[in-house]
Design a protein around this motif. Sequence first.
Motif, PDB file in Angstrom:
ATOM      1  N   GLU A 151       0.868  -1.185   0.000  1.00 36.94           N
ATOM      2  CA  GLU A 151       0.000   0.000   0.000  1.00 36.94           C
ATOM      3  C   GLU A 151       0.895   1.222   0.000  1.00 36.94           C
ATOM      4  O   GLU A 151       1.798   1.324   0.815  1.00 36.94           O
ATOM      5  CB  GLU A 151      -0.887   0.030   1.247  1.00 36.94           C
TER       6      GLU A 151
ATOM      7  N   SER B  99       1.493   3.791  -9.202  1.00 36.91           N
ATOM      8  CA  SER B  99       0.962   2.563  -9.783  1.00 36.91           C
ATOM      9  C   SER B  99       2.100   1.585 -10.046  1.00 36.91           C
ATOM     10  O   SER B  99       3.254   1.991 -10.211  1.00 36.91           O
ATOM     11  CB  SER B  99       0.226   2.865 -11.090  1.00 36.91           C
ATOM     12  N   PRO B 100       1.789   0.304 -10.112  1.00 35.99           N
ATOM     13  CA  PRO B 100       2.834  -0.673 -10.463  1.00 35.99           C
ATOM     14  C   PRO B 100       3.488  -0.357 -11.802  1.00 35.99           C
ATOM     15  O   PRO B 100       4.691  -0.554 -11.968  1.00 35.99           O
ATOM     16  CB  PRO B 100       2.071  -2.000 -10.509  1.00 35.99           C
ATOM     17  N   GLU B 101       2.721   0.166 -12.744  1.00 39.01           N
ATOM     18  CA  GLU B 101       3.285   0.517 -14.045  1.00 39.01           C
ATOM     19  C   GLU B 101       4.319   1.640 -13.917  1.00 39.01           C
ATOM     20  O   GLU B 101       5.368   1.608 -14.559  1.00 39.01           O
ATOM     21  CB  GLU B 101       2.177   0.931 -15.031  1.00 39.01           C
ATOM     22  N   GLU B 102       4.000   2.642 -13.085  1.00 39.34           N
ATOM     23  CA  GLU B 102       4.943   3.738 -12.882  1.00 39.34           C
ATOM     24  C   GLU B 102       6.216   3.232 -12.204  1.00 39.34           C
ATOM     25  O   GLU B 102       7.324   3.630 -12.565  1.00 39.34           O
ATOM     26  CB  GLU B 102       4.315   4.837 -12.038  1.00 39.34           C
TER      27      GLU B 102
ATOM     28  N   GLU C 199       0.883   7.996  -4.132  1.00 38.80           N
ATOM     29  CA  GLU C 199       0.292   6.857  -4.841  1.00 38.80           C
ATOM     30  C   GLU C 199       1.075   6.646  -6.123  1.00 38.80           C
ATOM     31  O   GLU C 199       1.153   7.526  -6.963  1.00 38.80           O
ATOM     32  CB  GLU C 199      -1.174   7.127  -5.191  1.00 38.80           C
TER      33      GLU C 199
END
Length: 97
Positions: free
Chosen positions: A75, A82-85, A80
Amino acid sequence: MSSEPWTIDSIAHALPHPELRATFMRDVSFTDVQRLPDILERWVRFIAEFEEGRPRIEKLRSHYRETGRLPADYEASLIEVSPEELRACADRARGAA
């Protein structure tokens, strides 16, 4: 950081990225002197929070390097991401190394 008092120079050197150092220097250079203590305190708090989060980030980084993914219970707290970032950042870091 050691127990030495903070100075503008020590704050600038404690910031982890050149962009943050430039932003800090703009803040202290263009702030009314009456507001300067508040600005400096905000930056010292930022550094303290960043340093407190460093072990968590290093643990996440190690886990990602080993597995190629974030832990299932991951978390984000401060930012925040993202997994992509995160993957894109890791890919860029690998390309620069």
